[in-house]
Design a protein around this motif. Sequence first.
Motif, mmCIF file in Angstrom:
data_model
loop_
_atom_site.group_PDB
_atom_site.id
_atom_site.type_symbol
_atom_site.label_atom_id
_atom_site.label_comp_id
_atom_site.label_asym_id
_atom_site.label_seq_id
_atom_site.Cartn_x
_atom_site.Cartn_y
_atom_site.Cartn_z
ATOM 1 N N TYR A 13 0.816 -1.203 0.000
ATOM 2 C CA TYR A 13 0.000 0.000 0.000
ATOM 3 C C TYR A 13 0.857 1.264 0.000
ATOM 4 C CZ TYR A 13 -3.346 -3.598 0.717
ATOM 5 O OH TYR A 13 -4.085 -4.736 0.541
ATOM 6 N N THR A 14 2.120 1.128 -0.383
ATOM 7 C CA THR A 14 3.025 2.252 -0.522
ATOM 8 C C THR A 14 3.246 2.567 -2.000
ATOM 9 O OG1 THR A 14 4.147 1.555 1.492
ATOM 10 C CG2 THR A 14 5.293 3.140 0.120
ATOM 11 N N TYR A 15 3.409 1.525 -2.775
ATOM 12 C CA TYR A 15 3.615 1.628 -4.213
ATOM 13 C C TYR A 15 2.580 0.751 -4.909
ATOM 14 C CZ TYR A 15 8.162 3.315 -2.651
ATOM 15 O OH TYR A 15 9.156 4.012 -2.030
ATOM 16 N N GLU A 16 2.473 0.885 -6.213
ATOM 17 C CA GLU A 16 1.540 0.056 -6.972
ATOM 18 C C GLU A 16 2.215 -1.184 -7.539
ATOM 19 O OE1 GLU A 16 -1.021 1.991 -9.724
ATOM 20 O OE2 GLU A 16 -1.431 3.644 -8.359
ATOM 21 N N ASN A 17 3.409 -1.497 -7.063
ATOM 22 C CA ASN A 17 4.124 -2.661 -7.570
ATOM 23 C C ASN A 17 3.343 -3.947 -7.380
ATOM 24 O OD1 ASN A 17 6.182 -0.968 -8.278
ATOM 25 N ND2 ASN A 17 7.535 -1.547 -6.609
ATOM 26 N N ALA A 18 2.695 -4.109 -6.237
ATOM 27 C CA ALA A 18 1.928 -5.334 -5.993
ATOM 28 C C ALA A 18 0.785 -5.461 -6.997
ATOM 29 C CB ALA A 18 1.398 -5.352 -4.560
ATOM 30 N N ASP A 19 0.134 -4.354 -7.289
ATOM 31 C CA ASP A 19 -0.949 -4.372 -8.277
ATOM 32 C C ASP A 19 -0.412 -4.760 -9.658
ATOM 33 O OD1 ASP A 19 -3.312 -2.992 -6.707
ATOM 34 O OD2 ASP A 19 -1.504 -1.843 -6.299
ATOM 35 N N THR A 20 0.760 -4.239 -9.997
ATOM 36 C CA THR A 20 1.371 -4.560 -11.283
ATOM 37 C C THR A 20 1.730 -6.038 -11.352
ATOM 38 O OG1 THR A 20 2.234 -2.308 -11.427
ATOM 39 C CG2 THR A 20 3.227 -3.943 -12.878
ATOM 40 N N VAL A 21 2.271 -6.584 -10.265
ATOM 41 C CA VAL A 21 2.587 -8.010 -10.212
ATOM 42 C C VAL A 21 1.321 -8.832 -10.450
ATOM 43 C CG1 VAL A 21 3.278 -9.901 -8.671
ATOM 44 C CG2 VAL A 21 4.643 -7.820 -8.781
ATOM 45 N N TYR A 40 9.410 -10.692 -1.112
ATOM 46 C CA TYR A 40 10.667 -10.453 -0.408
ATOM 47 C C TYR A 40 10.611 -9.086 0.282
ATOM 48 C CZ TYR A 40 15.793 -10.642 0.114
ATOM 49 O OH TYR A 40 17.077 -10.690 0.612
ATOM 50 N N ILE A 41 11.314 -8.934 1.358
ATOM 51 C CA ILE A 41 11.377 -7.708 2.155
ATOM 52 C C ILE A 41 9.936 -7.304 2.510
ATOM 53 C CG2 ILE A 41 12.384 -5.401 2.363
ATOM 54 C CD1 ILE A 41 14.455 -6.247 0.248
ATOM 55 N N ASP A 42 9.492 -6.077 2.196
ATOM 56 C CA ASP A 42 8.131 -5.661 2.541
ATOM 57 C C ASP A 42 7.069 -6.271 1.636
ATOM 58 O OD1 ASP A 42 8.821 -4.167 4.756
ATOM 59 O OD2 ASP A 42 8.898 -2.262 3.676
ATOM 60 N N GLY A 43 7.471 -6.930 0.571
ATOM 61 C CA GLY A 43 6.512 -7.592 -0.309
ATOM 62 C C GLY A 43 5.714 -8.675 0.391
ATOM 63 N N VAL A 44 6.269 -9.231 1.489
ATOM 64 C CA VAL A 44 5.548 -10.283 2.217
ATOM 65 C C VAL A 44 4.245 -9.759 2.819
ATOM 66 C CG1 VAL A 44 7.666 -11.582 2.725
ATOM 67 C CG2 VAL A 44 6.809 -9.919 4.389
ATOM 68 N N ILE A 45 4.171 -8.458 3.060
ATOM 69 C CA ILE A 45 2.977 -7.869 3.665
ATOM 70 C C ILE A 45 1.763 -8.040 2.759
ATOM 71 C CG2 ILE A 45 1.957 -5.708 4.529
ATOM 72 C CD1 ILE A 45 4.880 -4.867 5.249
ATOM 73 N N ALA A 46 1.990 -8.094 1.448
ATOM 74 C CA ALA A 46 0.873 -8.250 0.499
ATOM 75 C C ALA A 46 0.115 -9.556 0.712
ATOM 76 C CB ALA A 46 1.395 -8.173 -0.931
ATOM 77 N N ALA A 47 0.771 -10.560 1.246
ATOM 78 C CA ALA A 47 0.141 -11.867 1.427
ATOM 79 C C ALA A 47 -0.508 -12.038 2.795
ATOM 80 C CB ALA A 47 1.178 -12.971 1.218
ATOM 81 N N ASN A 50 -4.413 -10.862 7.430
ATOM 82 C CA ASN A 50 -4.894 -10.173 8.626
ATOM 83 C C ASN A 50 -4.931 -8.656 8.483
ATOM 84 O OD1 ASN A 50 -5.228 -12.606 10.048
ATOM 85 N ND2 ASN A 50 -3.052 -12.645 10.517
ATOM 86 N N ILE A 51 -4.508 -8.146 7.340
ATOM 87 C CA ILE A 51 -4.560 -6.704 7.106
ATOM 88 C C ILE A 51 -5.976 -6.340 6.675
ATOM 89 C CG2 ILE A 51 -3.760 -4.828 5.629
ATOM 90 C CD1 ILE A 51 -1.071 -6.165 5.513
ATOM 91 N N ASP A 52 -6.520 -5.295 7.282
ATOM 92 C CA ASP A 52 -7.853 -4.822 6.929
ATOM 93 C C ASP A 52 -7.737 -3.941 5.689
ATOM 94 O OD1 ASP A 52 -10.544 -4.276 7.010
ATOM 95 O OD2 ASP A 52 -10.380 -2.754 8.565
ATOM 96 N N THR A 53 -8.186 -4.469 4.556
ATOM 97 C CA THR A 53 -8.034 -3.767 3.288
ATOM 98 C C THR A 53 -9.383 -3.574 2.623
ATOM 99 O OG1 THR A 53 -7.788 -5.800 2.023
ATOM 100 C CG2 THR A 53 -5.790 -4.835 2.939
ATOM 101 N N PRO A 54 -9.460 -2.633 1.705
ATOM 102 C CA PRO A 54 -10.698 -2.496 0.940
ATOM 103 C C PRO A 54 -10.916 -3.729 0.068
ATOM 104 C CG PRO A 54 -9.021 -0.941 0.169
ATOM 105 C CD PRO A 54 -8.457 -1.650 1.346
ATOM 106 N N LEU A 59 -5.075 -7.513 -1.584
ATOM 107 C CA LEU A 59 -4.000 -8.186 -2.300
ATOM 108 C C LEU A 59 -3.824 -9.633 -1.881
ATOM 109 C CD1 LEU A 59 -1.655 -5.143 -2.494
ATOM 110 C CD2 LEU A 59 -2.694 -6.335 -4.418
ATOM 111 N N ASN A 60 -4.120 -9.951 -0.639
ATOM 112 C CA ASN A 60 -4.040 -11.346 -0.226
ATOM 113 C C ASN A 60 -5.000 -12.197 -1.052
ATOM 114 O OD1 ASN A 60 -5.344 -13.610 1.649
ATOM 115 N ND2 ASN A 60 -3.175 -13.394 2.114
ATOM 116 N N GLN A 61 -6.213 -11.713 -1.232
ATOM 117 C CA GLN A 61 -7.195 -12.452 -2.038
ATOM 118 C C GLN A 61 -6.781 -12.501 -3.503
ATOM 119 O OE1 GLN A 61 -10.993 -10.638 -1.280
ATOM 120 N NE2 GLN A 61 -11.088 -11.392 0.815
#
Length: 117
Positions: A13-21, A40-47, A50-54, A59-61
């Motif tokens: 939720y800092t960059y749109e890299n996860a969305d691009t992936v 890797y590094i902060d990319g693990v947060i996307a998976a 337990n994060i409350d996201t819209p 991104l986990n889903q």
Amino acid sequence: MAHLGMVLQTGPYTYENADTVVKLADTALAEGHEVSIFLYIDGVIAANKNIDTPDERNLNQLLQALADKGAAIAACGACSKFRGITDEAFADDIEMGSIVDFADMLMEVDAVINFAM
């Protein structure tokens, strides 16, 4: 068909890299290519489920949907541990991996795209 590898290093939720992936992997899978993703590094947060996201950007889903379509997804275990994320926080098909798994992925893929800052 080609085997595409992607490394996600930035937070979701800092960059749109996860969305691009997610979009690139989905397109590659739809075209019949193999896809491997290493978080890797902060990319693990996307998976982390337990994060409350819209709902429209959970991104986990979205990562789980890619795994359901055949993408191999692994998250760095040390990176996860240092961020307080356990393997129970990941979707069912996302593996807690290691740098060895990352090296194995690099050996198997035809091309690698690195998503960093």
